[in-house]
Design an enzyme around this catalytic site. Structure first.
Site, PDB file in Angstrom:
ATOM      1  N   GLU A 128     -61.321  35.725 -34.476  1.00 16.41           N
ATOM      2  CA  GLU A 128     -61.796  35.189 -34.231  1.00 16.41           C
ATOM      3  C   GLU A 128     -63.756  35.078 -34.213  1.00 16.41           C
ATOM      4  O   GLU A 128     -65.270  35.461 -35.003  1.00 16.41           O
ATOM      5  CB  GLU A 128     -62.935  33.475 -33.778  1.00 16.41           C
ATOM      6  CG  GLU A 128     -61.762  32.608 -33.842  1.00 16.41           C
ATOM      7  CD  GLU A 128     -61.561  31.822 -35.668  1.00 16.41           C
ATOM      8  OE1 GLU A 128     -62.065  32.632 -36.193  1.00 16.41           O
ATOM      9  OE2 GLU A 128     -62.621  30.536 -35.312  1.00 16.41           O
ATOM     10  N   THR A 181     -73.240  30.702 -42.889  1.00 17.43           N
ATOM     11  CA  THR A 181     -73.357  30.160 -41.461  1.00 17.43           C
ATOM     12  C   THR A 181     -75.017  30.698 -41.487  1.00 17.43           C
ATOM     13  O   THR A 181     -75.203  29.751 -40.360  1.00 17.43           O
ATOM     14  CB  THR A 181     -72.397  31.278 -40.896  1.00 17.43           C
ATOM     15  OG1 THR A 181     -71.408  31.239 -41.711  1.00 17.43           O
ATOM     16  CG2 THR A 181     -72.241  31.027 -39.542  1.00 17.43           C
TER      17      THR A 181
END
Ligand code: ADP
Length: 307
Positions: A128, A181
């Site tokens: 991640e 993002t």
């Protein structure tokens, strides 16, 4: 075991007042992954279908997470990994997490299960870190453990796994718009007031308690986010309308899934969750982008092995 096929589910992170600390596991949206032992040592991603993602280990979250675990376990055989992507990347329902968590699950299985699912979380988090800049656990933990995963602390890593109330369903709408993002991060304020913090603590405590006691009314009262939703929701088209129709169907409440653009709603029972899906469909009937809508029970066990 020489070969294993797994189902790696989608997940919802930032569950309302559980921003950054609470995630849940979906049941009927997920990727499939196949792992085979090979004679040549090391890890290889040999095939990816369903998405245009790199095979190079260092550019793929499955490769980074898998490599971290391979270094730890150091098996005397190699592993070839195939990824069949069904969860769209950037959807906000843990596409990257499904790959990272799936990779460490599959490798651990081929090595004879030396680590527990909880111990695998750390390695999945390394994947991640590749795409989100931080090794966060709120998607990979529920993907591995199922139910709800509550991240009490990162240092030391302390994760509480909580079963979902049996009749809890999620409805998720994924508007296929690009939500960068950087934009969803830049709208966030770095400070909150004491009053907001107290409200958030109250709701989060209530929500966790509601999960343990299957108190759906309490759960509904707690699905309120002071910190992020008021700022981030302006980036998601029809956010308020989607929540309003869900409430009219009798849903418990909802919010932004992950960093968006997906929106989730939790309901007691499949019927209400289906009603929410239909009402959402009507809201987006005339928009000029595609939308996927999923209705799913909560997956109580996380990643599973397919025969
Ligand atoms: P989501 O919340 O849906 O997981 P993210 O923004 O966290 O979305 O992750 C998607 C990003 O991760 C994309 O830029 C994608 O190219 C990258 N990525 C790298 N490897 C993978 C993978 N195996 N599966 C999904 N996304 C991946």
């Amino acid at each position: 075991m020489k070969e294993i096929k797994i189902y790696s589910p989608a997940t919802i992170a930032n569950v309302s007042c559980g921003f950054d600390v609470l995630g849940l596991c979906l049941d009927n949206v997920g990727d499939e992954m196949i792992f085979r032992q090979s004679a040549e040592r090391g890890l290889r991603i040999v095939e990816i279908t369903g998405a245009d993602l790199p095979l190079a280990l260092e550019k793929n979250v499955a490769g980074v997470a898998g490599q971290a675990l391979m270094e730890h376990l150091n098996p005397d055989f190699g592993i070839e990994m195939t990824i069949h992507k069904k969860i769209k990347a950037g959807s906000g329902i843990g596409s990257s997490a499904a790959s990272a968590a799936g990779a460490v699950y599959g490798i651990n299985a081929l090595c004879g299960y030396p680590l527990s699912k909880k111990e695998l979380i750390y390695y999945a988090m390394q994947g991640e870190a590749l795409v989100s800049g931080a090794a966060h656990a709120d998607n990979v933990a529920p993907a591995l453990l199922g139910g709800f995963a509550f991240i009490r602390s990162y240092d030391p890593l302390d994760i509480v796994s909580i079963k979902a109330p049996e009749q809890l369903y999620a409805t998720v709408i994924h508007p296929q718009i690009e939500l960068k993002t950087i934009d969803s991060r830049s709208v966030l304020k770095q400070t909150v007031t004491l009053k907001q913090a107290i409200t958030q603590c109250g709701n989060l405590g209530g929500l966790i308690s509601a999960l343990y006691t299957s108190d759906y009314d309490l759960l509904g009262r707690c699905l309120h986010d002071e910190f992020v939703e008021p700022k981030r929701s302006v980036l998601i088209p029809n956010f308020k309308e989607l929540k309003d129709v869900a409430a009219k169907c009798g849903a418990l409440g909802g919010g932004i899934s992950g960093a968006g653009p997906s929106v989730f709603v939790l309901s007691k029972g499949k019927e209400v969750a289906e009603c929410v899906a239909q009402a959402m469909k009507a809201i987006v009937a005339n928009v000029d982008y595609a939308c996927d809508i999923h209705v799913s029970p909560i997956n109580q066990t996380g990643i599973r092995e397919l025969i």
